[in-house]
Scaffold this active site. Sequence first.
Site, PDB file in Angstrom:
ATOM      1  N   GLY A 266      36.360  90.452  14.782  1.00 25.37           N
ATOM      2  CA  GLY A 266      36.582  90.595  16.221  1.00 25.37           C
ATOM      3  C   GLY A 266      36.452  89.279  16.959  1.00 25.37           C
ATOM      4  CB  VAL A 267      37.163  88.390  20.418  1.00 25.91           C
ATOM      5  CG1 VAL A 267      38.656  88.296  20.157  1.00 25.91           C
ATOM      6  CG2 VAL A 267      36.831  89.738  21.043  1.00 25.91           C
ATOM      7  N   GLY A 268      34.646  86.676  19.771  1.00 23.97           N
ATOM      8  CA  GLY A 268      33.314  86.343  20.248  1.00 23.97           C
ATOM      9  C   GLY A 268      32.458  85.615  19.230  1.00 23.97           C
ATOM     10  CB  SER A 269      29.242  83.963  19.785  1.00 25.53           C
ATOM     11  OG  SER A 269      28.671  85.044  20.486  1.00 25.53           O
ATOM     12  CD  GLU A 291      42.989  92.476  18.080  1.00 23.43           C
ATOM     13  OE1 GLU A 291      42.962  93.693  18.181  1.00 23.43           O
ATOM     14  OE2 GLU A 291      42.388  91.723  18.877  1.00 23.43           O
ATOM     15  CB  ILE A 361      28.523  97.476  24.539  1.00 17.10           C
ATOM     16  CG1 ILE A 361      29.619  96.503  25.012  1.00 17.10           C
ATOM     17  CG2 ILE A 361      27.461  97.665  25.616  1.00 17.10           C
ATOM     18  CD1 ILE A 361      30.346  96.938  26.256  1.00 17.10           C
ATOM     19  CG  ASN A 381      35.643  92.340  27.531  1.00  8.85           C
ATOM     20  OD1 ASN A 381      35.572  91.841  28.647  1.00  8.85           O
ATOM     21  ND2 ASN A 381      34.893  91.936  26.517  1.00  8.85           N
ATOM     22  N   GLY A 385      41.580  95.928  19.729  1.00  8.88           N
ATOM     23  CA  GLY A 385      42.044  96.407  18.428  1.00  8.88           C
ATOM     24  C   GLY A 385      40.936  97.024  17.606  1.00  8.88           C
ATOM     25  CE  LYS A 405      22.836  92.226  31.326  1.00  7.70           C
ATOM     26  NZ  LYS A 405      23.576  90.972  31.525  1.00  7.70           N
TER      27      LYS A 405
HETATM   28  C1  LIG Z   1      31.540  94.428  22.821  1.00  5.40           C
HETATM   29  C2  LIG Z   1      31.795  93.054  23.414  1.00  5.40           C
HETATM   30  C3  LIG Z   1      31.826  93.155  24.930  1.00  5.40           C
HETATM   31  C4  LIG Z   1      30.680  92.105  22.966  1.00  5.40           C
HETATM   32  O1  LIG Z   1      31.039  90.829  23.312  1.00  5.40           O
HETATM   33  P1  LIG Z   1      30.030  89.572  23.131  1.00  5.40           P
HETATM   34  O2  LIG Z   1      30.648  88.428  23.794  1.00  5.40           O
HETATM   35  O3  LIG Z   1      29.663  89.490  21.703  1.00  5.40           O
HETATM   36  O4  LIG Z   1      28.808  90.210  23.939  1.00  5.40           O
HETATM   37  P2  LIG Z   1      27.565  89.638  24.695  1.00  5.40           P
HETATM   38  O5  LIG Z   1      26.375  89.841  23.835  1.00  5.40           O
HETATM   39  O6  LIG Z   1      27.843  88.298  25.255  1.00  5.40           O
HETATM   40  O7  LIG Z   1      27.510  90.705  25.874  1.00  5.40           O
HETATM   41  C5  LIG Z   1      28.434  90.762  26.920  1.00  5.40           C
HETATM   42  C6  LIG Z   1      27.717  91.301  28.140  1.00  5.40           C
HETATM   43  O8  LIG Z   1      27.324  92.656  27.928  1.00  5.40           O
HETATM   44  C7  LIG Z   1      25.916  92.777  28.111  1.00  5.40           C
HETATM   45  N1  LIG Z   1      25.421  93.744  27.161  1.00  5.40           N
HETATM   46  C8  LIG Z   1      25.356  93.604  25.805  1.00  5.40           C
HETATM   47  N2  LIG Z   1      24.837  94.712  25.265  1.00  5.40           N
HETATM   48  C9  LIG Z   1      24.594  95.547  26.274  1.00  5.40           C
HETATM   49  C10 LIG Z   1      24.069  96.865  26.343  1.00  5.40           C
HETATM   50  N3  LIG Z   1      23.725  97.526  25.247  1.00  5.40           N
HETATM   51  N4  LIG Z   1      23.962  97.461  27.552  1.00  5.40           N
HETATM   52  C11 LIG Z   1      24.305  96.803  28.655  1.00  5.40           C
HETATM   53  N5  LIG Z   1      24.826  95.562  28.654  1.00  5.40           N
HETATM   54  C12 LIG Z   1      24.956  94.944  27.471  1.00  5.40           C
HETATM   55  C13 LIG Z   1      25.376  91.400  27.856  1.00  5.40           C
HETATM   56  O9  LIG Z   1      24.126  91.244  28.455  1.00  5.40           O
HETATM   57  C14 LIG Z   1      26.440  90.545  28.476  1.00  5.40           C
HETATM   58  O10 LIG Z   1      26.297  90.628  29.887  1.00  5.40           O
HETATM   59  P3  LIG Z   1      26.614  89.402  30.840  1.00  5.40           P
HETATM   60  O11 LIG Z   1      28.090  89.158  30.697  1.00  5.40           O
HETATM   61  O12 LIG Z   1      26.213  89.926  32.180  1.00  5.40           O
HETATM   62  O13 LIG Z   1      25.771  88.293  30.314  1.00  5.40           O
HETATM   63  C15 LIG Z   1      33.157  92.493  22.901  1.00  5.40           C
HETATM   64  O14 LIG Z   1      33.099  92.297  21.518  1.00  5.40           O
HETATM   65  C16 LIG Z   1      34.318  93.432  23.210  1.00  5.40           C
HETATM   66  O15 LIG Z   1      34.875  93.402  24.284  1.00  5.40           O
HETATM   67  N6  LIG Z   1      34.680  94.290  22.235  1.00  5.40           N
HETATM   68  C17 LIG Z   1      35.701  95.300  22.391  1.00  5.40           C
HETATM   69  C18 LIG Z   1      37.028  94.859  21.875  1.00  5.40           C
HETATM   70  C19 LIG Z   1      36.950  94.405  20.476  1.00  5.40           C
HETATM   71  O16 LIG Z   1      36.085  94.816  19.716  1.00  5.40           O
HETATM   72  N7  LIG Z   1      37.845  93.498  20.106  1.00  5.40           N
HETATM   73  C20 LIG Z   1      37.813  92.899  18.776  1.00  5.40           C
HETATM   74  C21 LIG Z   1      38.656  93.597  17.810  1.00  5.40           C
HETATM   75  S1  LIG Z   1      40.154  93.255  18.097  1.00  5.40           S
END
Ligand SMILES: CC(C)(COP(=O)(O)OP(=O)(O)OC[C@H]1O[C@@H](n2cnc3c(N)ncnc32)[C@H](O)[C@@H]1OP(=O)(O)O)[C@@H](O)C(=O)NCCC(=O)NCCS
Lengths: 501, 501
Positions: A266-269, A291, A361, A381, A385, A405
């Site tokens: 997936g995307v992200g760190s 993707e 999440i 978001n 995919g 948090k």
């Molecule tokens: C799930 C997803 C949001 C995680 O992304 P990330 O960059 O690794 O996530 P982060 O840990 O930076 O969290 C993003 C935000 O959500 C918040 N968050 C994380 N877990 C949380 C939870 N359980 N409840 C509430 N908020 C939460 C974080 O605090 C952060 O908030 P901020 O932007 O205010 O700082 C991201 O992977 C996504 O959009 N996924 C759906 C689409 C997907 O999976 N695509 C890949 C396959 S194609």
Amino acid sequence: MIDIRDRVRCKALHDKIVSAEEAAAFIKPGMNIGASGFTPAGYPKAVPLALAKRMAQDPFKINLWTGASVGKELDGALAAVGGIHKRMPYQTNTDLRNALNSGEVEYYDLHLSESAQLTRYGFLGGKVDVAIVEACAITEEGHIVPTTSLGNTASYVQSADIVIVEVNTTQPLELEGMHDVYVPLDPPHRQPVPIVKVDDRIGTTYIPCGPDKIKYIVPCDITDDVRPFGPIDECSQKMSELIIDFFKHEIKVGRMPKNMLPLQSGVGSVANAVISGFVDSDFTDLEVYTEVIQDGMLDLTDAGKLKFASGTSFSPSPDGLKRLYSNIGVYRQKMMLRPQEIANSPEIARRIGIIAMNTAIEFDIFGHVNSTHIMGSKMMNGIGGSGDFARNAYLTCFFSTSTAKNGAISSIVPMCSHIDHTEHDTDIFVTEMGLADVRGLSPRERARVIINNCAHPDYKPMLLDYLKKGEKATKKAHTPHVIKDALSWHARFIKTGTMKK
Amino acid sequence: MIDIRDRVRCKALHDKIVSAEEAAAFIKPGMNIGASGFTPAGYPKAVPLALAKRMAQDPFKINLWTGASVGKELDGALAAVGGIHKRMPYQTNTDLRNALNSGEVEYYDLHLSESAQLTRYGFLGGKVDVAIVEACAITEEGHIVPTTSLGNTASYVQSADIVIVEVNTTQPLELEGMHDVYVPLDPPHRQPVPIVKVDDRIGTTYIPCGPDKIKYIVPCDITDDVRPFGPIDECSQKMSELIIDFFKHEIKVGRMPKNMLPLQSGVGSVANAVISGFVDSDFTDLEVYTEVIQDGMLDLTDAGKLKFASGTSFSPSPDGLKRLYSNIGVYRQKMMLRPQEIANSPEIARRIGIIAMNTAIEFDIFGHVNSTHIMGSKMMNGIGGSGDFARNAYLTCFFSTSTAKNGAISSIVPMCSHIDHTEHDTDIFVTEMGLADVRGLSPRERARVIINNCAHPDYKPMLLDYLKKGEKATKKAHTPHVIKDALSWHARFIKTGTMKK
Ligand SMILES: CC(C)(COP(=O)(O)OP(=O)(O)OC[C@H]1O[C@@H](n2cnc3c(N)ncnc32)[C@H](O)[C@@H]1OP(=O)(O)O)[C@@H](O)C(=O)NCCC(=O)NCCS
Ligand SMILES: CC(C)(COP(=O)(O)OP(=O)(O)OC[C@H]1O[C@@H](n2cnc3c(N)ncnc32)[C@H](O)[C@@H]1OP(=O)(O)O)[C@@H](O)C(=O)NCCC(=O)NCCS
């Protein structure tokens, strides 16, 4: 105006080269706009900026369909002037996120593999009125050579009556030949997608279009708005180690081939950290069917560990983009971009046996996953995919830190506040605390493994307590929930700012 | 003992014909048993009854893997003696349901298309120790001719070291030739499933086995435990009319071919009513690509409206079974049974563009569906194939009466108490009140259409009130839930016996 005539190889089209303003003037209120772009890669920039300017003076709205999220010049600029009525299929822009969480934009969040076909079927409220497409070049025959993403562009061009092409001179011409454009026929005429290996080539290197459909051609020299990655933190590092150890174990017991199966990440760190973990491992000949191709894939190539990577967009960091551009001769031997309908195809994912790794999440003790909503209501978001891969993969893994948090939120909850992936689709959960393998387990069994292996110590006793109360209240029903308390952790957070009691 | 030697065409196997008791004595505690059977059709009967008898005297447990639900001689008899430790992938038996809702049986509820491959991958805790298979006959080469279902049988036989065959003399020999047995290779060797039309034949008419694997052959003359359907009630009739009108409209506006696309229809009375609606319509040349072939399909054939039906089992009423048997020469021209991995294949569902019609226990205002759990905890049956079809269909429809338990329950709720199909997978909802078409709609838009078109008048104001409160509490977030109240309707029912205030 930048001279793009050498990139517009079909001379008859030179007359159609206009300014962004002139092209943007063609867009009418209420139109369905199908734009290129998938992550901040390969999306049109000049025309959307001109359109936003026009909307700022004379407000109106359009519907915006893309491949996935796009950069600030498109989603950001249009959202800022209130120019979007309906948006699909994915976004990550702050302004747009605020707009769709305040009733200003209607957002249709769907599986990325389905967005092109639903458009072609005519299921989303009319057809594509205008396709706006970023290109490296236009061929002698008037076909379009895409840039750093392919997304839904070929379908939008096919469905649209009118096409506006933005020729972007910052996109190197060497991208030509890296795309494999294939648009399936629709039922009842559809045929098997003839891919059996990640590097199988089944289509053309350009998007079929022809000179007649092209109404305007606009020069552009704005680069993709790619973002830097944070450094790999301790939690991501730990999760990467856990999953790689697990894969090694699966290979040892004969449940996975020695060079793995095609990886999707997936995307992200976290995703980036996992791929980086492979760079330092002794795996070789790795294949990727995913993707988004990020920095990690470049590292894998440089380390001589990548056999081939297939994706639908290049979305590296600014440094990564420089590396890609400057060494493109090497990378083009190892990488290919496909339409997202093919990159995310359930047919292919199941056939080639993808190992799906995505971020959640939150997930719950019974194995459901929330990928999209904060506290059940606010869209983050979109599902992207993740569902295409999770449902059809050989093995489906989800990652999350055990808390969010600063510990006020447990990412493992009694019941997810929104569900994007059900218990029927998930195999492996990983947090920095540990890994839970729930294959073949009943919900009661799953709950114990997930709580014990993945939960943060602050929340483990609370989760075990919930499970025990559920078993008591339901006399050990299949999924022992205390329904009145199932979402109480979220309600408490909304009220008090923490899930802790 | 019944003489089955004419059905055991491989003479060398005649020595292996034994009593059910003798075969059942071979089963050891803790074994993984892979049985034939899908719905009360084509499952072994004599050996399980003998096994249950043995367990009654000398208690022990096995793990039971089948195609789907099976008849009382297998699930019922073993559950009654506490003989099942783990069960997958689907069930509908009352005793078994009670056992898995009281902590006695661990149930792994999963997509039916995935159960065979997960077994082959070795993901479910070991391999198949013994396959027990009902057969019409055994060929000269020692291969197995299946009966009224195909399910996962071919995979179980392939994976098992030991096979016990029950030759059932109540199953007509004319069933031979109606099966199309194809087991895909596993990744990385899997190839496209070469089906492009519902009647494409891609495999053998028998299950490849060979004489060596067969340890025992047992005669049996117990018939499939098929159940009668209730008469089509007013609500089902109404839903059938609503969906057929909708299909006609889709054809008119050009979003569906004139003779539709292949129909999939779930189990139960609503599904049967919908198919019956087609019998009385002016549709012709209908195609069916589904799991279970019920009475409605026989009616369609008799009415000259069926072009072809592909399924994985014949599960008609007792009357229907008689019709099938006595007219099998006609039906075998029009019907074929495939392994459930192929009948429910995501690859095929998306390629041929299935119209998926399944029944929900409840759905929520934002378009999520619960197919499995009563009040979030108690397992009803299982997800079955509904997810295989819903996710990959051309069009995904769910049916439910607007209320249950004499109006004490609204089948449309603020939030489902369990989610099997997410908002990303659903297009059309039908109750006896009306039809909601949610394609392309945002959650806020969807909620209004679902409430207004589908909810019962007793609950409509309560649902609208919930939506408005959610919009207020979240300032019109994408999915405006009041999290603390989202499951309050279920909690109220559990406490007071009604969802009404
Ligand atoms: C799930 C997803 C949001 C995680 O992304 P990330 O960059 O690794 O996530 P982060 O840990 O930076 O969290 C993003 C935000 O959500 C918040 N968050 C994380 N877990 C949380 C939870 N359980 N409840 C509430 N908020 C939460 C974080 O605090 C952060 O908030 P901020 O932007 O205010 O700082 C991201 O992977 C996504 O959009 N996924 C759906 C689409 C997907 O999976 N695509 C890949 C396959 S194609
Ligand atoms: C969902 C499903 C249970 C509905 O079956 P059905 O026979 O049409 O349903 P009924 O209306 O008879 O309801 C079954 C029971 O659930 C109860 N029920 C129905 N809706 C309910 C609700 N919203 N809340 C609580 N109970 C409910 C009914 O009262 C009935 O209870 P009873 O057995 O105590 O009388 C069934 O279709 C199923 O198991 N589906 C999942 C698998 C599937 O879809 N397979 C087909 C594709 S392959």
